[in-house]
Design a protein around this motif. Structure first.
Motif, PDB file in Angstrom:
ATOM      1  N   LEU A  45       0.837  -1.208   0.000  1.00 27.08           N
ATOM      2  CA  LEU A  45       0.000   0.000   0.000  1.00 27.08           C
ATOM      3  C   LEU A  45       0.868   1.252   0.000  1.00 27.08           C
ATOM      4  CD1 LEU A  45      -2.781  -1.127   2.452  1.00 27.08           C
ATOM      5  CD2 LEU A  45      -3.045  -0.624   0.033  1.00 27.08           C
ATOM      6  N   PHE A  46       1.952   1.202   0.775  1.00 32.51           N
ATOM      7  CA  PHE A  46       2.865   2.338   0.813  1.00 32.51           C
ATOM      8  C   PHE A  46       3.387   2.623  -0.585  1.00 32.51           C
ATOM      9  CE2 PHE A  46       6.023   5.232   2.203  1.00 32.51           C
ATOM     10  CZ  PHE A  46       7.205   4.913   1.567  1.00 32.51           C
ATOM     11  N   CYS A  49       0.697   4.051  -3.029  1.00 32.04           N
ATOM     12  CA  CYS A  49       0.459   5.488  -2.818  1.00 32.04           C
ATOM     13  C   CYS A  49       1.667   6.295  -3.285  1.00 32.04           C
ATOM     14  CB  CYS A  49       0.188   5.759  -1.337  1.00 32.04           C
ATOM     15  SG  CYS A  49      -1.351   5.026  -0.770  1.00 32.04           S
ATOM     16  N   PHE A  52       1.760   6.420  -7.117  1.00 32.31           N
ATOM     17  CA  PHE A  52       0.762   7.350  -7.661  1.00 32.31           C
ATOM     18  C   PHE A  52       1.216   8.797  -7.454  1.00 32.31           C
ATOM     19  CE2 PHE A  52      -2.699   5.333  -9.637  1.00 32.31           C
ATOM     20  CZ  PHE A  52      -2.832   4.072  -9.075  1.00 32.31           C
ATOM     21  N   TYR A  53       1.786   9.066  -6.294  1.00 33.11           N
ATOM     22  CA  TYR A  53       2.302  10.416  -6.024  1.00 33.11           C
ATOM     23  C   TYR A  53       3.417  10.744  -7.025  1.00 33.11           C
ATOM     24  CZ  TYR A  53       5.037  14.048  -3.686  1.00 33.11           C
ATOM     25  OH  TYR A  53       5.754  15.183  -3.410  1.00 33.11           O
ATOM     26  N   VAL A  56       2.161  11.628 -10.354  1.00 33.31           N
ATOM     27  CA  VAL A  56       1.700  13.021 -10.410  1.00 33.31           C
ATOM     28  C   VAL A  56       2.892  13.941 -10.670  1.00 33.31           C
ATOM     29  CG1 VAL A  56       0.742  14.915  -9.048  1.00 33.31           C
ATOM     30  CG2 VAL A  56      -0.338  12.677  -8.969  1.00 33.31           C
ATOM     31  N   LEU A  57       4.006  13.679  -9.959  1.00 30.29           N
ATOM     32  CA  LEU A  57       5.214  14.484 -10.186  1.00 30.29           C
ATOM     33  C   LEU A  57       5.689  14.352 -11.628  1.00 30.29           C
ATOM     34  CD1 LEU A  57       7.358  13.762  -6.982  1.00 30.29           C
ATOM     35  CD2 LEU A  57       5.825  15.662  -7.417  1.00 30.29           C
ATOM     36  N   LEU A  60       3.484  16.448 -13.819  1.00 29.73           N
ATOM     37  CA  LEU A  60       3.760  17.875 -13.627  1.00 29.73           C
ATOM     38  C   LEU A  60       5.065  18.265 -14.315  1.00 29.73           C
ATOM     39  CD1 LEU A  60       2.808  18.406  -9.861  1.00 29.73           C
ATOM     40  CD2 LEU A  60       1.533  19.148 -11.875  1.00 29.73           C
ATOM     41  N   HIS A  63       4.668  18.255 -17.999  1.00 30.30           N
ATOM     42  CA  HIS A  63       3.902  19.429 -18.424  1.00 30.30           C
ATOM     43  C   HIS A  63       4.804  20.662 -18.449  1.00 30.30           C
ATOM     44  CE1 HIS A  63       1.258  22.962 -17.802  1.00 30.30           C
ATOM     45  NE2 HIS A  63       0.474  22.312 -18.630  1.00 30.30           N
ATOM     46  N   LYS A  64       5.619  20.784 -17.417  1.00 24.88           N
ATOM     47  CA  LYS A  64       6.526  21.925 -17.316  1.00 24.88           C
ATOM     48  C   LYS A  64       7.511  21.915 -18.491  1.00 24.88           C
ATOM     49  CE  LYS A  64       9.638  24.107 -14.036  1.00 24.88           C
ATOM     50  NZ  LYS A  64      10.442  23.937 -12.817  1.00 24.88           N
ATOM     51  N   SER A  67       5.679  22.812 -21.719  1.00 21.28           N
ATOM     52  CA  SER A  67       5.203  24.200 -21.797  1.00 21.28           C
ATOM     53  C   SER A  67       6.343  25.161 -22.120  1.00 21.28           C
ATOM     54  CB  SER A  67       4.513  24.598 -20.489  1.00 21.28           C
ATOM     55  OG  SER A  67       5.421  24.519 -19.430  1.00 21.28           O
ATOM     56  N   MET A 261      11.011  17.901  -9.665  1.00 24.62           N
ATOM     57  CA  MET A 261       9.887  18.564  -8.990  1.00 24.62           C
ATOM     58  C   MET A 261      10.096  18.611  -7.483  1.00 24.62           C
ATOM     59  SD  MET A 261       8.185  19.404 -11.543  1.00 24.62           S
ATOM     60  CE  MET A 261       6.758  20.115 -10.769  1.00 24.62           C
ATOM     61  N   ARG A 262      11.085  17.867  -7.003  1.00 27.53           N
ATOM     62  CA  ARG A 262      11.343  17.861  -5.550  1.00 27.53           C
ATOM     63  C   ARG A 262      12.638  18.618  -5.311  1.00 27.53           C
ATOM     64  NH1 ARG A 262       9.890  11.712  -3.723  1.00 27.53           N
ATOM     65  NH2 ARG A 262      11.263  11.058  -5.411  1.00 27.53           N
ATOM     66  N   GLU A 264      13.957  20.235  -2.996  1.00 26.91           N
ATOM     67  CA  GLU A 264      14.750  20.087  -1.776  1.00 26.91           C
ATOM     68  C   GLU A 264      15.609  18.822  -1.815  1.00 26.91           C
ATOM     69  OE1 GLU A 264      11.591  19.673  -2.072  1.00 26.91           O
ATOM     70  OE2 GLU A 264      11.078  17.758  -1.178  1.00 26.91           O
TER      71      GLU A 264
ATOM     72  N   TYR B   6       3.166  24.704  -9.600  1.00 22.49           N
ATOM     73  CA  TYR B   6       3.639  23.320  -9.576  1.00 22.49           C
ATOM     74  C   TYR B   6       3.899  22.879  -8.135  1.00 22.49           C
ATOM     75  CZ  TYR B   6       4.360  23.515 -14.655  1.00 22.49           C
ATOM     76  OH  TYR B   6       4.179  23.626 -16.015  1.00 22.49           O
ATOM     77  N   ARG B  10       2.079  19.904  -6.159  1.00 23.39           N
ATOM     78  CA  ARG B  10       2.903  18.844  -5.583  1.00 23.39           C
ATOM     79  C   ARG B  10       2.544  18.640  -4.122  1.00 23.39           C
ATOM     80  NH1 ARG B  10       9.033  19.466  -3.663  1.00 23.39           N
ATOM     81  NH2 ARG B  10       8.879  17.720  -2.236  1.00 23.39           N
ATOM     82  N   SER B  13      -0.832  16.961  -3.770  1.00 19.76           N
ATOM     83  CA  SER B  13      -0.731  15.527  -4.100  1.00 19.76           C
ATOM     84  C   SER B  13      -0.090  14.768  -2.960  1.00 19.76           C
ATOM     85  CB  SER B  13       0.125  15.325  -5.345  1.00 19.76           C
ATOM     86  OG  SER B  13      -0.343  16.087  -6.394  1.00 19.76           O
ATOM     87  N   PHE B  14       0.961  15.345  -2.395  1.00 19.15           N
ATOM     88  CA  PHE B  14       1.661  14.665  -1.307  1.00 19.15           C
ATOM     89  C   PHE B  14       0.708  14.374  -0.160  1.00 19.15           C
ATOM     90  CE2 PHE B  14       5.072  13.381   1.353  1.00 19.15           C
ATOM     91  CZ  PHE B  14       4.787  13.866   2.615  1.00 19.15           C
ATOM     92  N   PHE B  17      -2.077  11.737  -1.084  1.00 16.77           N
ATOM     93  CA  PHE B  17      -1.635  10.335  -1.094  1.00 16.77           C
ATOM     94  C   PHE B  17      -1.174   9.882   0.293  1.00 16.77           C
ATOM     95  CE2 PHE B  17      -2.478   9.199  -5.282  1.00 16.77           C
ATOM     96  CZ  PHE B  17      -2.189  10.243  -6.119  1.00 16.77           C
ATOM     97  N   ALA B  20      -4.375   9.150   1.939  1.00 18.28           N
ATOM     98  CA  ALA B  20      -4.912   7.910   1.347  1.00 18.28           C
ATOM     99  C   ALA B  20      -4.227   6.701   1.971  1.00 18.28           C
ATOM    100  CB  ALA B  20      -4.690   7.916  -0.166  1.00 18.28           C
ATOM    101  N   PHE B  21      -2.915   6.798   2.141  1.00 17.46           N
ATOM    102  CA  PHE B  21      -2.173   5.689   2.743  1.00 17.46           C
ATOM    103  C   PHE B  21      -2.634   5.458   4.189  1.00 17.46           C
ATOM    104  CE2 PHE B  21       1.052   2.755   3.709  1.00 17.46           C
ATOM    105  CZ  PHE B  21       1.662   3.124   4.900  1.00 17.46           C
ATOM    106  N   THR B  25      -4.701   1.982   4.669  1.00 17.76           N
ATOM    107  CA  THR B  25      -3.926   0.878   5.262  1.00 17.76           C
ATOM    108  C   THR B  25      -4.702   0.141   6.343  1.00 17.76           C
ATOM    109  OG1 THR B  25      -1.862   1.983   4.716  1.00 17.76           O
ATOM    110  CG2 THR B  25      -1.758   0.267   6.388  1.00 17.76           C
ATOM    111  N   ILE B  28      -7.710  -1.725   4.713  1.00 16.49           N
ATOM    112  CA  ILE B  28      -7.346  -2.912   3.925  1.00 16.49           C
ATOM    113  C   ILE B  28      -6.773  -4.006   4.818  1.00 16.49           C
ATOM    114  CG2 ILE B  28      -5.757  -3.724   2.120  1.00 16.49           C
ATOM    115  CD1 ILE B  28      -6.362  -1.137   0.631  1.00 16.49           C
TER     116      ILE B  28
END
Lengths: 501, 313
Positions: A45-46, A49, A52-53, A56-57, A60, A63-64, A67, A261-262, A264, B6, B10, B13-14, B17, B20-21, B25, B28
């Motif tokens: 599950l971790f 998730c 999916f995250y 998304v990155l 994004l 897209h960047k 563009s 996108m991250r 940091e 952006y 981000r 989304s973080f 999710f 969601a976790f 968890t 489930i």
């Protein structure tokens, strides 16, 4: 070099954690399958998730990138309000060369020649190794061929067996950078006006690379406190390599897209650029470590007490997919290359020791950075092994010995639901990867597109064998202080300058 | 979009999710461990599961009167632990009904074979007046021997291409009473309680290509004895015949040559002759005992023993 106890402990930690996760998971699966099943469900599950995250990155970042595809960076450079102007800036492009065929180097220089940037502001350095016979003559020939197109082409030959150095790219690049420094001093060009781009021999920058880089350099007042990282796209020879090699390198591109996108967490990787002044201030690249590309970032980070970041560039550089003489050799080449990349785990030691012994950087930042390095390397070494091997093993073992246990029955169901949901991510990868495929050469059949789509089915297997296993190998070597053998990634061209399979 | 857009996406989304976790968890995990909230009992119950397989597939499944699946195989999860009445139905098949116990945290299974309605016959043997038939396994498939009024027929298992192999001059009553049949390499034998007949399949002697039929044993004059079974013995040179209380060996080529092998104690004794090892297995009373015992008479061993004794007296 003498090692300290702290350094030794830091060398052991990543491999110890990775092996503990794998062996501990296996042991728990055998001794207490029920608890192992619960742990696997949480882990699955971790990762669902997290994936999916990350998708998304990916969207994004994609897209960047799209563009900015039509952005006129030179025009933007003229429009911004900065203390420097385009004519002030000199680009020093350093190509570290070992045994790459001359055509590889020529193709890279042709791509710079095609750049939308004043060529008289581009200084190219071909940094060869003296220990390779014939290098001097080959580089001299290329220098003569391309000299009219640039400000200058310098040729340097890094001497062999210099005390305190290991055979690595960093040593060669540092030697060459010092020659560049001497040239700039002689030409009275201030270091603070010079952007150094350290490229692999096969790196072909996008035609807008230098203008985009200049823009970000001019636009940001903290220009000497940042590195600049383009998106590496491995597409120079994409039509002539096996599917599994393509998919691994596309995965690397995707990873860089997500990391961009991250901010940091973003560090330099492979071909990158930075202020030459900064490079001199931190005393160039490490000359005795393999992962010079990421370590230069950390050198700067430590030097400036955490006040250093990596800025992602919206334009890519194009590179070769590592390939061998045949399928088996390509597997070996890919494995060794990924193991070398995974050797970046040495940054945990490189960064950890000063973090623990020196002041200057807030504890929360130090802890966060160390955790991020450890987390990424341990996941790299373990996630696909756990998903591809341990989970099926647990399911088989649990069904054999705890046949009626509902949890295994449901785990099979949950596993299948999760993998079906990940199919969405697979489709996303297929769609986005189309962006990185160059136009098909006429001699290549259209059927190759079927291969491009179906290659993603190999992902679970390729992730384990050419992803996790090399990473685990690197961490284990670090644990036992076994050095990584020197391995220059082979690049290939045929005699007509065409890419060879 | 600007860089801050952006960054906002981000961050959103973080957190989405991550939440969601954190939410999925435990849900489930509880599901995996078989927990379900019983709305009637108002408490968490540990459920079980039921897998249903059937032959044929695509059978409708009903549990306690409610249709739960249109086809099999199927799996029913999150079942409260109790006894369920499961009905499997499919057109042209008898409905299959069974009670199954579903237990907490366990997976129960139903593997049902449905029986079809028989609405029509598949194939008719185009021979009239068949009184008895025997099925004999072959290396590949089966062979059927059918005893009809006008003769003995050999047929494939699909009842195709019947071949008349012998003419039988037997009346209907005799044909009805036939009780056994054995096939040899070159001959067949069949019997009723009073006779044993032999059919020499090869070589065919008669001009019409039919195998000759002869009477091997005729017990019509012996009212107290009935013929129970016949076996081939000693490489089909003999017929090992068991009557009510006797076992004897009969030379098939010279039926007058007959040897007694054993006298049984009980008419209920069971006898089997293994032609491969030339061994008689007998389940009979031992003399003076009330219980049945199983014993054997190995003819080949006796032959070998006597042969050895003669060579070395």
């Amino acid at each position: 070099m003498k090692t300290t106890p702290i350094k030794r402990i830091l060398e052991i930690i990543p491999g110890l954690i990775s092996w503990s996760l794998i062996l501990g998971g296996l042991t728990l699966s055998v001794l207490d399958p029920l608890r192992a099943a619960i742990a696997v469900i949480v882990y699955l599950l971790f990762w669902v998730c997290r994936l999916f995250y990350m998708s998304v990155l990916l969207v994004l970042a994609h897209h960047k990138m799209l563009s900015h595809r039509q952005t006129d960076w030179l025009k933007l450079c003229d429009e911004i309000n900065s203390d420097k102007n385009v004519p002030d800036i000199v680009h020093a492009v350093l190509y570290a060369i070992y045994n790459e065929p001359p055509e590889v180097i020529r193709e890279s220089l042709r791509s710079i020649k095609n750049a939308h940037y004043p060529h008289d502001q581009i200084l190219v350095t071909l940094a060869g190794e003296a220990r390779r016979a014939g290098t001097k003559e080959i580089l001299a020939e290329i220098q003569k061929e391309f000299a009219p197109f640039f400000k200058e082409i310098l040729v340097t030959l890094h001497p062999d067996k210099v005390s305190g150095e290991s055979p690595c790219k960093g040593a060669n690049a540092t030697f060459a950078a010092k020659q560049i420094a001497a040239y700039l001093t002689q030409q009275r060009i201030p270091f603070s006006n010079v952007l150094l781009s350290c490229f692999d021999a096969d790196t072909c920058p996008d035609k807008n690379y230098f203008s985009c880089l200049t823009y970000h350099f001019l636009a940001n007042p903290k220009r000497h406190r940042m590195s600049f990282q383009p998106l590496p796209i491995y597409s120079n020879n994409i039509y002539s390599v096996p599917a599994f090699a393509r998919i691994i390198e596309v995965g690397s591109t995707f990873w860089q897209l997500m990391e961009s996108m991250r901010h940091e967490k973003f560090v330099t990787f492979s071909s990158h650029s930075m202020s030459f002044q900064t490079l001199v201030d931190v005393d160039y690249w490490p000359v005795d470590m393999v992962s010079d590309d990421s370590l230069i970032f950390w050198k700067c980070f430590l030097k400036f007490n955490g006040d250093y970041v990596t800025q992602s560039l919206e334009v890519p550089v194009y590179m070769d997919i590592a390939v061998g003489r045949n399928i088996l050799h390509t597997v070996a080449v890919q494995y060794k290359q990924k193991r070398r990349w995974a050797w970046g785990v040495e940054t945990f030691v490189f960064v950890g020791e000063p973090f623990l012994t020196r002041e200057g950087i807030p504890f929360s930042i130090k802890a966060r950075k160390l955790f991020q390095i450890l987390d990424s390397h341990i996941n790299w070494a373990t996630w696909s092994i756990i998903l591809s091997f341990m989970t099926p093993f647990l399911l088989m073992w649990g069904k054999a010995f705890e046949g009626d246990a509902l949890v295994f029955f449901n785990l099979t169901y949950i596993n299948s639901v999760i993998f079906n949901s990940l199919a969405f991510i697979l489709i996303l990868c297929m769609v986005i990867s189309k962006e990185f495929i160059p136009p098909r050469p006429p001699q290549v059949s259209r059927w190759i597109y079927v291969s491009f789509m179906s290659q993603w089915l190999f992902l679970p297997l390729v992730s384990a064998f050419l992803g996790s296993f090399p990473a685990l190998d690197a961490q284990t070597r670090l644990m036992f202080r076994k050095d990584l053998p020197f391995f220059p990634t082979p690049k290939q061209r045929d005699s007509e300058g065409k890419l060879s399979a | 979009m600007q860089d801050r857009d952006y960054l906002t996406l981000r961050r959103v989304s973080f957190w989405v999710f991550s939440l969601a976790f954190l939410i999925l968890t435990p849900v489930i995990l509880f599901y995996s461990l078989g927990y379900k909230f019983d709305t009637q009992a108002h408490k968490l119950q540990k459920t079980g599961a039921l897998t249903i397989k059937s032959s044929p597939k695509d059978v409708e499944v009903r549990m306690d009167g409610v249709r739960v699946s249109k086809s099999t195989p199927c799996t029913q999860r999150n079942l409260l632990p109790k006894t369920y009445h499961v009905v499997l139905q499919r057109e042209n098949f008898y409905s299959y009904q069974v009670k199954v116990d579903v237990r907490s945290a366990e997976v129960s299974e139903i593997d049902a074979a449905l029986i079809p309605y028989v609405r029509h016959v598949d194939q008719l043997l185009p021979v009239k007046g068949v009184f008895k038939f025997f099925i004999v396994p072959q290396m590949f498939g089966k062979k059927i021997y059918a005893f009809a009024r006008d003769g003995l027929y050999e047929v494939g298992e699909n009842l195709e291409t019947p071949q008349r192999i012998a003419a039988l001059s037997l009346d209907d009553a005799t044909l009805k009473n036939l009780s056994g049949f054995i096939e040899g390499n070159t001959q067949l034998a069949f019997w009723d309680p009073k006779h044993v007949w032999l059919v020499q399949v090869t070589p065919k002697a008669s001009p019409d290509g039919l195998a000759p039929v002869s009477v091997l044993v005729d017990y019509t004059a012996i009212p107290d004895e009935s013929l129970v079974g016949v076996f081939w013995g000693l490489k089909e040179k003999y017929a090992i015949v068991r009557s009510t209380l006797r076992i004897f060996a009969l030379d098939v080529n010279h039926p007058q040559i007959k040897f007694p092998l054993f006298t049984l104690q009980s008419p209920d004794a069971k006898v089997i002759y293994d032609s491969d090892s030339e061994t008689l297995y007998i389940d009979d009373h031992l003399p003076g005992a009330n219980d049945f015992s199983l014993f054997r008479i190995a003819l080949q061993d006796l032959i070998n023993e006597n042969d050895a004794h003669q060579k070395n007296p």
